[in-house]
Scaffold this motif. Structure first.
Motif, PDB file in Angstrom:
ATOM      1  N   ASN A  28     -12.730  -0.096   1.712  1.00 59.46           N
ATOM      2  CA  ASN A  28     -11.405   0.200   2.250  1.00 59.46           C
ATOM      3  C   ASN A  28     -11.555   0.771   3.654  1.00 59.46           C
ATOM      4  O   ASN A  28     -12.550   0.510   4.326  1.00 59.46           O
ATOM      5  CB  ASN A  28     -10.655   1.152   1.307  1.00 59.46           C
ATOM      6  N   PRO A  66      -4.642   6.689  -3.202  1.00 60.54           N
ATOM      7  CA  PRO A  66      -3.205   6.463  -3.357  1.00 60.54           C
ATOM      8  C   PRO A  66      -2.624   7.038  -4.647  1.00 60.54           C
ATOM      9  O   PRO A  66      -1.663   6.492  -5.181  1.00 60.54           O
ATOM     10  CB  PRO A  66      -3.112   4.935  -3.345  1.00 60.54           C
ATOM     11  N   THR A  95      -6.394   6.574   2.268  1.00 60.15           N
ATOM     12  CA  THR A  95      -6.440   7.755   1.407  1.00 60.15           C
ATOM     13  C   THR A  95      -6.461   7.309  -0.049  1.00 60.15           C
ATOM     14  O   THR A  95      -6.238   6.131  -0.356  1.00 60.15           O
ATOM     15  CB  THR A  95      -5.209   8.662   1.627  1.00 60.15           C
ATOM     16  N   LEU A 114       2.495   1.759  -3.501  1.00 61.43           N
ATOM     17  CA  LEU A 114       1.638   1.821  -4.682  1.00 61.43           C
ATOM     18  C   LEU A 114       1.701   3.160  -5.397  1.00 61.43           C
ATOM     19  O   LEU A 114       1.763   3.212  -6.626  1.00 61.43           O
ATOM     20  CB  LEU A 114       0.190   1.509  -4.282  1.00 61.43           C
ATOM     21  N   SER A 115       1.665   4.257  -4.636  1.00 60.05           N
ATOM     22  CA  SER A 115       1.635   5.574  -5.280  1.00 60.05           C
ATOM     23  C   SER A 115       2.871   5.810  -6.133  1.00 60.05           C
ATOM     24  O   SER A 115       2.801   6.470  -7.174  1.00 60.05           O
ATOM     25  CB  SER A 115       1.502   6.676  -4.223  1.00 60.05           C
ATOM     26  N   VAL A 143       0.840  -1.197   0.000  1.00 59.11           N
ATOM     27  CA  VAL A 143       0.000   0.000   0.000  1.00 59.11           C
ATOM     28  C   VAL A 143       0.875   1.247   0.000  1.00 59.11           C
ATOM     29  O   VAL A 143       0.622   2.213  -0.727  1.00 59.11           O
ATOM     30  CB  VAL A 143      -0.945   0.005   1.223  1.00 59.11           C
ATOM     31  N   ALA A 144       1.937   1.227   0.812  1.00 59.52           N
ATOM     32  CA  ALA A 144       2.839   2.372   0.901  1.00 59.52           C
ATOM     33  C   ALA A 144       3.621   2.578  -0.396  1.00 59.52           C
ATOM     34  O   ALA A 144       4.009   3.702  -0.723  1.00 59.52           O
ATOM     35  CB  ALA A 144       3.798   2.180   2.075  1.00 59.52           C
ATOM     36  N   LEU A 152      -7.136   0.788   2.304  1.00 63.81           N
ATOM     37  CA  LEU A 152      -6.580   2.109   2.008  1.00 63.81           C
ATOM     38  C   LEU A 152      -7.236   3.153   2.906  1.00 63.81           C
ATOM     39  O   LEU A 152      -8.429   3.106   3.166  1.00 63.81           O
ATOM     40  CB  LEU A 152      -6.823   2.472   0.542  1.00 63.81           C
ATOM     41  N   ASP A 174      -7.475  16.197  -2.280  1.00 57.42           N
ATOM     42  CA  ASP A 174      -8.083  15.183  -3.142  1.00 57.42           C
ATOM     43  C   ASP A 174      -9.430  15.660  -3.683  1.00 57.42           C
ATOM     44  O   ASP A 174      -9.774  15.391  -4.841  1.00 57.42           O
ATOM     45  CB  ASP A 174      -8.271  13.873  -2.377  1.00 57.42           C
ATOM     46  N   SER A 225      -1.220  10.629  -6.155  1.00 55.02           N
ATOM     47  CA  SER A 225      -0.885  12.004  -5.784  1.00 55.02           C
ATOM     48  C   SER A 225      -1.456  13.020  -6.770  1.00 55.02           C
ATOM     49  O   SER A 225      -1.845  14.114  -6.377  1.00 55.02           O
ATOM     50  CB  SER A 225       0.635  12.161  -5.688  1.00 55.02           C
TER      51      SER A 225
END
Length: 326
Positions: free
Chosen positions: A180, A163, A161, A137-138, A134-135, A159, A189, A165
């Motif tokens: 999620n 993911p 947030t 992925l972005s 998850v960390a 999740l 966002d 940017s």
């Protein structure tokens, strides 16, 4: 481990797989294979690898040993227990349009995992991401690489947030974030969603906290039709609003100013009550002598009255005393 692909002739089919040339499909299911098949037919446009035991997608795993590129347009890799996607894992698939990586156990995704997938339109990662992935992925979702991505599904990944940017770096039409752990959508966002009006978002089955932090998202929800499942978004907190659709809330329910004023009013009320208590105790202390005399007087009056009652009781209970009294 690097796996070179040997492109089969038109009539051949990989071992333990089923080939349907009319539809261009090769299906390799429930074989407990630990590696990618190394002999995909040249005519294949759809490859389904499901229910195997492929823990790692190595770099160059779909590259042929003679430089011939595969014509795959759909690649399904769901339910394979995949944990690692190495850099350049999908090199050799220049025409790939749909990639399904759902229902795996990803703990590592390289920043270059999806490098070379410029033609990818749909990416499915439902129920696949463990906390480390998850960390990462972005960083793996590069807008300059996945610039033609239309659909991204990330359901069931805990999740908190969005993911991505920069939504404007993609050409997204559909973003699925259902089931999620999203409690709120931040102002940045929300602003990005306002700018990308072509994006349809799915957000149901998230534990939204319906307080003033939800204000920006609430007004976006009320003023935009981008959230496809808006009617199914429910409050999870606080308890007083649990189960209530977010659309049913009033503006003041998520107004930070009102919430802050309410908090201040309670603090002020507490201070006033404390001051009243202090003043009352001071009055008692300053008048302790008079209060003591007053209490003593009440005690003496009560004692005299009890003596009278006691005397009358003795007369009533003893007939001789009653006759004397007469």
């Amino acid at each position: 481990m690097f796996v070179c692909q040997h492109v089969l002739s038109e009539d051949e089919c990989p071992l333990s797989c089923i080939c349907a040339r009319d539809s261009g499909t090769v299906t390799c299911r429930d074989n407990e294979d630990t590696q990618l098949p190394g002999d995909i037919p040249a005519w294949a446009t759809t490859l389904i690898l499901r229910g195997n035991n492929i823990s790692t997608l190595p770099g160059g795993g779909f590259s042929s040993n003679n430089g011939t590129k595969l014509e795959l347009m759909t690649l399904s890799l769901s339910h394979n227990g995949i944990m690692v996607i190495e850099a350049d894992a999908f090199t050799g698939l220049p025409r790939l349009r749909l990639l399904d990586l759902s229902h795996n156990r990803l703990v590592y995704i390289s920043d270059r995992a999806f490098h070379s997938l410029q033609e990818l339109r749909s990416l499915y990662l439902n129920d696949s991401l463990l906390a480390p992935a998850v960390a990462q992925l972005s960083n793996a979702l590069h807008g300059d690489i996945l610039c033609n991505l239309h659909r991204l599904e990330l359901s069931g990944n805990r999740l908190k947030t969005i993911p991505i940017s920069r939504l404007d770096a993609f050409n997204l039409h559909t973003l699925v974030l259902t089931n999620n752990s999203i409690e709120s959508i931040g102002k940045e966002d929300v602003s990005s969603l306002y700018r990308q009006k072509q994006v349809g978002v799915y957000l149901s089955l998230n534990p939204f906290r319906c307080n003033c932090e939800l204000e920006s998202f609430y007004f976006w929800l009320k003023n935009s039709s981008q959230c496809v499942d808006a009617a199914r978004l429910l409050c999870a907190e606080p308890d007083a609003k649990k189960g209530i659709p977010i659309e049913w809330l009033r503006g003041e329910d998520v107004d930070c100013l009102n919430e802050n004023l309410e908090a201040v009013s309670y603090v002020f009320l507490g201070i006033v009550l404390a001051l009243i208590g202090i003043v009352f105790l001071m009055v008692l202390y300053l008048n302790r002598g008079g209060i003591k005399r007053w209490l003593n007087n009440i005690r003496d009056a009560c004692r005299d009255q009890m003596e009278v009652y006691h005397y009358r009781y003795e007369q009533d209970s003893d007939p001789r005393l009653a006759n004397v009294a007469v």
